[in-house]
Design an enzyme around this catalytic site. Structure first.
Site, PDB file in Angstrom:
ATOM      1  N   LYS A 171      -6.726  -6.812  -4.428  1.00  0.00           N
ATOM      2  CA  LYS A 171      -6.709  -6.554  -2.983  1.00  0.00           C
ATOM      3  C   LYS A 171      -7.917  -5.730  -2.569  1.00  0.00           C
ATOM      4  O   LYS A 171      -8.498  -5.953  -1.493  1.00  0.00           O
ATOM      5  CB  LYS A 171      -5.415  -5.838  -2.586  1.00  0.00           C
ATOM      6  CG  LYS A 171      -5.303  -5.558  -1.078  1.00  0.00           C
ATOM      7  CD  LYS A 171      -5.353  -6.839  -0.257  1.00  0.00           C
ATOM      8  CE  LYS A 171      -5.450  -6.568   1.237  1.00  0.00           C
ATOM      9  NZ  LYS A 171      -4.243  -5.942   1.796  1.00  0.00           N
ATOM     10  N   LYS A 239      -9.261   2.503   5.922  1.00  0.00           N
ATOM     11  CA  LYS A 239      -8.503   3.087   4.808  1.00  0.00           C
ATOM     12  C   LYS A 239      -8.714   2.308   3.514  1.00  0.00           C
ATOM     13  O   LYS A 239      -8.932   2.886   2.449  1.00  0.00           O
ATOM     14  CB  LYS A 239      -7.017   3.130   5.179  1.00  0.00           C
ATOM     15  CG  LYS A 239      -6.086   3.687   4.108  1.00  0.00           C
ATOM     16  CD  LYS A 239      -5.473   2.621   3.203  1.00  0.00           C
ATOM     17  CE  LYS A 239      -4.558   1.693   3.954  1.00  0.00           C
ATOM     18  NZ  LYS A 239      -3.884   0.713   3.039  1.00  0.00           N
TER      19      LYS A 239
END
Length: 290
Positions: A171, A239
């Site tokens: 990811k 983030k």
């Protein structure tokens, strides 16, 4: 099958609804109950705490924003769930976190005789709603086999990348490509406009060329209408790039371009775009040409 689901934001609420549509009973928890109202109206059961969810299920999904939010509901909070899950239960964390955090959660789970998978997703609001997400999974083969039918209720493909932390690792790779592609395209679009080329002409020309990332076609209307309503929040892209930067520090990898791009998203956040779609980063770059 009765399934626990914690975290009912843009992604989690839609993922949980797809599990419900496939006939699974849900026990749900979210920090704010109002986000669960549609699920509750359709038969899901509300739990007053993460610990209460754990008491009723053998498989529990989490879909939360940051590592510290996961640590709070799983371990550190007064009513966290990890100590309440029955032995041999399976916790599947679909949140986007750094691989070292996923490995730590796997260790904490194992100490409590709980099985663990990291299974973050690629996709945003639309794919989540349409059960078209991609799952990148890290963990043991036997646990993946148990979780896969449930993941397939929520997504179109499940990729078992390797052991614990490897789903989260993939990811990170996915999102540094996604974040950089958006900034590169936004910069090129703003540059083209400064030369007198319309957005429509650039989309029509570049969409059929190999240089434009295919996902950008799904963002065309946002660029043309100037409506950056959220599908994947800009603050979460920032983030994710920050977590990738931390991970690169841990492994000794160099991410010079990704770190520059991260700071462009930071500028967009300072300009009030944190809760808009991550494609709103275009506004920072287009305004700089004036």
């Amino acid at each position: 099958m009765k399934i626990g689901f914690i975290g009912l934001g843009i992604m989690g609420s839609r993922m949980a609804e797809n599990l419900r549509k496939k006939g699974h009973e849900l026990v749900v928890y979210n920090r704010t109950k109002d986000k669960a109202q549609e699920l509750l109206a359709n038969g899901a059961v509300w739990a007053d705490s993460p610990a209460e969810v754990a008491k009723h299920v053998n498989i529990l999904f989490t879909m939360l924003s940051k590592p510290d939010a996961i640590a709070e509901v799983a371990l550190l909070g007064k009513r966290s769930f990890l100590d309440k899950l029955l032995p041999n239960s399976l916790w599947v964390d679909c949140s986007s976190v750094n691989p070292s955090f996923s490995k730590l959660m796997a260790i904490e789970a194992k100490e409590r005789k709980v099985r663990f998978l990291d299974a973050p997703v690629a996709g945003s609001k639309g794919p989540a709603e349409q059960a078209q997400l991609l799952f990148f999974v890290g963990g043991d083969d036997a646990d993946v086999a148990v979780a896969k039918p449930l993941l397939e209720c929520m997504g179109k493909a499940v990729y078992h990348i390797g052991g614990h932390g490897m789903g989260s690792a993939m990811k990170m790779v996915n999102n540094i490509m996604l974040g950089q592609a958006m900034v590169a395209f936004s910069e090129a679009l703003a540059f083209g406009e400064s030369l007198g080329i319309t957005k429509q002409s650039m989309f029509d020309t570049l969409a059929s060329s190999p240089v434009m990332a295919p996902f950008l076609n799904f963002k065309r209307k946002k660029f043309e209408d100037g409506d950056f309503s959220v599908e994947f929040p800009l603050q979460w892209m920032h983030k994710d790039l920050h977590l990738a930067s931390e991970t690169a520090f841990e492994t000794g990898a160099a991410l010079p371009a990704a770190n520059v791009v991260k700071e462009i998203y930071a500028l967009a956040m300072k300009a009030g775009m944190a809760e808009q779609d991550f494609s709103a980063v275009y506004k920072v770059l287009s305004e700089s040409k004036q």
